[in-house]
Design a protein around this motif. Structure first.
Motif, short mmCIF file in Angstrom:
data_model
loop_
_atom_site.label_atom_id
_atom_site.label_comp_id
_atom_site.label_asym_id
_atom_site.label_seq_id
_atom_site.Cartn_x
_atom_site.Cartn_y
_atom_site.Cartn_z
N ALA A 45 0.82 -1.21 0.00
CA ALA A 45 0.00 0.00 0.00
C ALA A 45 0.85 1.26 0.00
CB ALA A 45 -0.93 -0.01 1.22
N MET A 46 1.80 1.35 0.93
CA MET A 46 2.63 2.54 1.01
C MET A 46 3.66 2.57 -0.11
SD MET A 46 2.80 5.24 3.01
CE MET A 46 2.68 5.11 4.80
N GLY A 47 4.16 1.40 -0.51
CA GLY A 47 5.15 1.35 -1.56
C GLY A 47 4.61 1.77 -2.91
N VAL A 48 3.51 1.14 -3.33
CA VAL A 48 2.91 1.48 -4.63
C VAL A 48 2.33 2.89 -4.60
CG1 VAL A 48 1.11 0.89 -6.28
CG2 VAL A 48 2.48 -0.92 -5.21
N GLY A 49 1.66 3.24 -3.51
CA GLY A 49 1.13 4.60 -3.39
C GLY A 49 2.25 5.63 -3.44
N GLY A 50 3.38 5.31 -2.81
CA GLY A 50 4.52 6.22 -2.85
C GLY A 50 5.10 6.39 -4.24
N LEU A 51 5.19 5.29 -4.99
CA LEU A 51 5.70 5.38 -6.36
C LEU A 51 4.78 6.23 -7.24
CD1 LEU A 51 7.03 1.79 -7.15
CD2 LEU A 51 8.34 3.85 -6.64
N LEU A 52 3.47 6.09 -7.03
CA LEU A 52 2.53 6.90 -7.80
C LEU A 52 2.70 8.39 -7.49
CD1 LEU A 52 -0.72 4.73 -7.55
CD2 LEU A 52 0.71 5.09 -9.57
N GLN A 53 2.91 8.71 -6.23
CA GLN A 53 3.16 10.10 -5.87
C GLN A 53 4.44 10.62 -6.51
OE1 GLN A 53 2.43 11.91 -2.11
NE2 GLN A 53 1.56 10.05 -1.27
N THR A 54 5.46 9.77 -6.54
CA THR A 54 6.73 10.18 -7.14
C THR A 54 6.57 10.44 -8.63
OG1 THR A 54 7.94 8.87 -5.52
CG2 THR A 54 9.13 9.52 -7.51
N LEU A 55 5.85 9.56 -9.32
CA LEU A 55 5.63 9.76 -10.75
C LEU A 55 4.86 11.04 -11.03
CD1 LEU A 55 4.79 6.09 -11.85
CD2 LEU A 55 6.89 7.38 -12.32
N LEU A 56 3.85 11.29 -10.21
CA LEU A 56 3.04 12.50 -10.39
C LEU A 56 3.86 13.76 -10.15
CD1 LEU A 56 0.10 13.46 -10.98
CD2 LEU A 56 -0.25 13.48 -8.50
N ALA A 57 4.81 13.67 -9.22
CA ALA A 57 5.58 14.85 -8.82
C ALA A 57 6.95 14.92 -9.49
CB ALA A 57 5.75 14.85 -7.30
N TRP A 58 7.20 14.06 -10.48
CA TRP A 58 8.54 13.93 -11.02
C TRP A 58 9.10 15.25 -11.56
CZ3 TRP A 58 12.53 11.25 -10.20
CH2 TRP A 58 13.59 11.21 -11.11
N ARG A 59 8.27 16.00 -12.27
CA ARG A 59 8.74 17.29 -12.81
C ARG A 59 9.18 18.23 -11.70
NH1 ARG A 59 4.74 20.38 -15.75
NH2 ARG A 59 3.27 19.38 -14.34
N HIS A 60 8.41 18.28 -10.62
CA HIS A 60 8.75 19.15 -9.49
C HIS A 60 10.01 18.66 -8.78
CE1 HIS A 60 4.88 21.10 -10.03
NE2 HIS A 60 4.27 19.92 -9.95
N ILE A 61 10.16 17.34 -8.68
CA ILE A 61 11.35 16.78 -8.04
C ILE A 61 12.60 17.15 -8.83
CG2 ILE A 61 12.55 14.64 -7.44
CD1 ILE A 61 9.80 13.42 -6.83
N ARG A 62 12.53 17.06 -10.16
CA ARG A 62 13.68 17.41 -11.00
C ARG A 62 14.04 18.88 -10.84
NH1 ARG A 62 13.11 15.55 -17.08
NH2 ARG A 62 15.14 16.59 -17.06
N ARG A 63 13.05 19.75 -10.78
CA ARG A 63 13.31 21.18 -10.63
C ARG A 63 13.96 21.50 -9.29
NH1 ARG A 63 7.37 23.28 -12.64
NH2 ARG A 63 7.61 22.77 -14.87
N GLU A 64 13.63 20.74 -8.28
CA GLU A 64 14.12 21.04 -6.93
C GLU A 64 15.13 20.00 -6.45
OE1 GLU A 64 11.92 23.13 -4.35
OE2 GLU A 64 10.07 23.23 -5.48
N LEU A 65 15.75 19.33 -7.39
CA LEU A 65 16.68 18.26 -7.04
C LEU A 65 17.85 18.78 -6.19
CD1 LEU A 65 17.18 15.27 -7.35
CD2 LEU A 65 18.47 15.75 -9.45
N ALA A 66 18.37 19.94 -6.54
CA ALA A 66 19.51 20.49 -5.79
C ALA A 66 19.11 20.78 -4.35
CB ALA A 66 20.03 21.75 -6.47
N ALA A 67 17.94 21.38 -4.17
CA ALA A 67 17.46 21.69 -2.81
C ALA A 67 17.21 20.41 -2.02
CB ALA A 67 16.20 22.53 -2.88
N LEU A 68 16.68 19.39 -2.67
CA LEU A 68 16.44 18.11 -2.00
C LEU A 68 17.74 17.44 -1.61
CD1 LEU A 68 13.53 16.79 -4.26
CD2 LEU A 68 13.35 17.37 -1.84
N GLN A 69 18.73 17.49 -2.50
CA GLN A 69 20.03 16.89 -2.19
C GLN A 69 20.70 17.60 -1.02
OE1 GLN A 69 21.94 17.17 -6.02
NE2 GLN A 69 21.39 15.08 -6.59
#
Length: 296
Positions: A45-69
């Motif tokens: 449940a948490m694993g698949v749900g988490g992957l779906l959230q990641t896919l949905l947010a992928w563009r935002h994650i790429r834009r903020e990759l430096a801040a996340l790192q």
């Protein structure tokens, strides 16, 4: 687009309550599984749900990759908490019953979150309204947890309660981490997507050991599919949106609505008994929510 909107605080609180409503269905739905480990339910449940959230947010994650790192120690801490939480939570419900497991897991989260905000964060004081609402919630949870509230079929209520405390702490921890990332300027989609994506990478390999009976009978697949798509994916989207505009301690306090929903479903659907004082406890929790709805 949603994250760009300047949502008023009441709208954010409503989003947290919606998430709590969806989460409150998980224990009852999980009870319909057959010969399926609670560890597998939580990991899927948490694993698949988490992957779906990641896919949905992928563009935002790429834009903020430096801040996340730059925040990788905090990010990793949150991901570890996400990996532990569902395993402890679903095991708690299996061992102590749906109502008790949910009540302990979610009911202790506001206290742990407040400790994190005061000891590690920048919060210096807490309003009287918060303490009053918290007191009502604690008394309500205590009434729900009285002897006799656990179903006779619960195999290990004490162990389930301890796992519930662990679930409450890890839930508070990743909520606090998410709020810290968002407050630090990272968009909510990027923060939640990266946290849950890393958590999913930690969780999903465990299915190799616990995932037997995941798809057979077919009802098990329907159970974990619902868990991943509705409470975990949609619920956490709403929760992440709410965290943009309310403190993590207030958000986790609002999620006390989850054990109320879980207890009602446990009684009406699963058939778990709750004594009269337990019903009073749910009334006190609702009073706690009303105080929170008026603000801190």
């Amino acid at each position: 687009m949603l994250a760009r909107l300047s949502a008023p605080v009441p709208q954010a609180r409503a989003a947290v309550l919606l998430a709590s409503l969806l989460w409150g269905t998980t224990g009852t739905v999980a009870s319909f599984s057959q010969a399926l480990s609670p560890l597998a339910i939580g990991a899927f449940a948490m694993g698949v749900g988490g992957l779906l959230q990641t896919l949905l947010a992928w563009r935002h994650i790429r834009r903020e990759l430096a801040a996340l790192q730059a925040q990788w120690p905090v990010l990793l801490t949150g991901a570890l908490a996400i990996a532990v939480y569902p395993l402890a939570f679903y095991s708690s419900m299996r061992l102590a019953g749906v109502a008790i497991g949910t009540v302990i897991s979610i009911g202790t989260a506001p206290f742990f979150t407040l400790l994190l905000e005061c000891l590690i964060g920048q919060r210096g004081s807490v309003s009287r309204r918060w303490w009053l609402s918290f007191a009502l919630g604690v008394v309500g949870l205590a009434l729900l947890s009285l002897p006799g509230a656990a179903p006779a079929s619960a195999p290990a209520p004490v162990t389930g309660t301890l796992l519930g405390l662990l679930a409450g702490f890890t839930y508070a921890l990743y909520s606090w981490v998410a709020k810290r990332l968002i407050a630090g300027g990272i968009r909510s989609q990027a923060a939640m997507g990266s946290l849950f994506g890393l958590g999913a990478l930690l969780l999903l390999p465990s299915l190799l050991l616990t995932g037997s009976h995941l798809t057979a009978p077919v009802g098990n697949l329907l159970v974990v599919g619902y868990m991943a798509l509705v409470p975990m994916f949609l619920g956490y989207l709403a929760f992440g949106f709410g965290l943009r505009h309310v403190a993590a301690s207030q958000a986790t306090l609002l999620t006390l609505f989850e054990p109320v929903v879980a207890a009602l479903l446990a009684v009406t659907v699963v058939g778990e008994p709750i004594p009269a004082l337990g019903w009073l406890g749910m009334g006190l929790i609702l009073g706690c929510l009303l105080l929170q709805a008026r603000g801190e």
